[in-house]
Write a protein that holds these residues in place. Structure first.
Motif, PDB file in Angstrom:
ATOM      1  N   SER A 123       0.829  -1.211   0.000  1.00  0.00           N
ATOM      2  CA  SER A 123       0.000   0.000   0.000  1.00  0.00           C
ATOM      3  C   SER A 123       0.861   1.258   0.000  1.00  0.00           C
ATOM      4  O   SER A 123       0.532   2.232  -0.671  1.00  0.00           O
ATOM      5  CB  SER A 123      -0.957  -0.005   1.190  1.00  0.00           C
ATOM      6  N   ALA A 124       1.946   1.238   0.740  1.00  0.00           N
ATOM      7  CA  ALA A 124       2.849   2.396   0.769  1.00  0.00           C
ATOM      8  C   ALA A 124       3.460   2.620  -0.614  1.00  0.00           C
ATOM      9  O   ALA A 124       3.583   3.770  -1.066  1.00  0.00           O
ATOM     10  CB  ALA A 124       3.935   2.209   1.825  1.00  0.00           C
ATOM     11  N   ALA A 125       3.813   1.535  -1.303  1.00  0.00           N
ATOM     12  CA  ALA A 125       4.366   1.657  -2.658  1.00  0.00           C
ATOM     13  C   ALA A 125       3.311   2.210  -3.618  1.00  0.00           C
ATOM     14  O   ALA A 125       3.604   3.081  -4.444  1.00  0.00           O
ATOM     15  CB  ALA A 125       4.887   0.304  -3.144  1.00  0.00           C
ATOM     16  N   LYS A 126       2.078   1.707  -3.521  1.00  0.00           N
ATOM     17  CA  LYS A 126       1.008   2.227  -4.365  1.00  0.00           C
ATOM     18  C   LYS A 126       0.731   3.681  -4.046  1.00  0.00           C
ATOM     19  O   LYS A 126       0.510   4.498  -4.951  1.00  0.00           O
ATOM     20  CB  LYS A 126      -0.274   1.403  -4.189  1.00  0.00           C
ATOM     21  N   LEU A 127       0.754   4.018  -2.784  1.00  0.00           N
ATOM     22  CA  LEU A 127       0.523   5.396  -2.363  1.00  0.00           C
ATOM     23  C   LEU A 127       1.575   6.320  -2.986  1.00  0.00           C
ATOM     24  O   LEU A 127       1.236   7.390  -3.519  1.00  0.00           O
ATOM     25  CB  LEU A 127       0.559   5.479  -0.837  1.00  0.00           C
TER      26      LEU A 127
END
Length: 188
Positions: A123-127
């Motif tokens: 999720s952090a990478a997608k964010l």
């Protein structure tokens, strides 16, 4: 919602090949719709046979020829009809990790923590990717300027939804990890 509606939404950006659409799904509509390249190609064929999209062949040197798809007038009419439909179905969530978290009290704590950690990292990478997309769309303008002057605001508005979802995933995951860590340290 059918895949065809997400494909038509993506084609509002302009003409695209099946490959372009598959890559675009990863970069844009992936925050609300997932599809494999094979599913996209099959749907494009069906949509072409129904007159919703048209395709033109582009001859390329040193690469295979490619087909570029665009919405037809009937496709644009279908988009208008789709957006006019009542949205009566609530969002359905089927999340295996949530079921595992529900069972964590007697389950494999280390495995559940690893799953949560992986989700937070994804999720952090997608964010981060969504934030870069947001900056590209804004192109130095404020959000207010962009929303007042952009030809199309739909992609930006859905991107905001994706940003909110991934922020929530990161916040929730970190909260769960802290809680599980605290419980593990007090049970020793």
């Amino acid at each position: 919602m059918a895949l065809r509606n997400a494909v038509m939404a993506a084609l509002l950006e302009g003409e695209a090949s099946g490959y372009d659409l598959a890559k675009g799904f990863e970069a844009s509509v992936a925050n609300f719709w997932m599809a494999t390249p094979q599913q996209i190609y099959r749907e494009l064929e069906r949509m072409e046979s129904e007159g919703l999209v048209s395709a033109r062949l582009v001859h390329q040197e040193r690469r295979p020829n490619k087909r570029l798809f665009s919405l037809t007038a009937a496709g644009r009419d279908a988009v208008r009809a789709y957006t006019a439909e009542a949205s009566s179905k609530p969002m359905a969530i089927r999340d295996e990790l949530m079921v595992k978290v529900q069972c964590v009290d007697i389950g494999d704590l280390a495995a559940v923590r690893a799953g949560i950690t992986e989700r937070v990292e994804r999720s952090a990478a997608k964010l981060a990717r969504f934030e870069r997309m947001r900056e590209r769309l804004l192109a130095g303008r404020t959000e207010e300027e962009f929303l007042a002057t952009a030809e199309r605001v739909g992609p930006y508005l859905t991107l905001l939804g994706g940003l909110a979802l991934e922020r929530t995933n990161v916040t929730w995951g970190r909260t769960v990890l802290k809680t599980l860590e605290r419980r593990a340290s007090t049970s020793v």
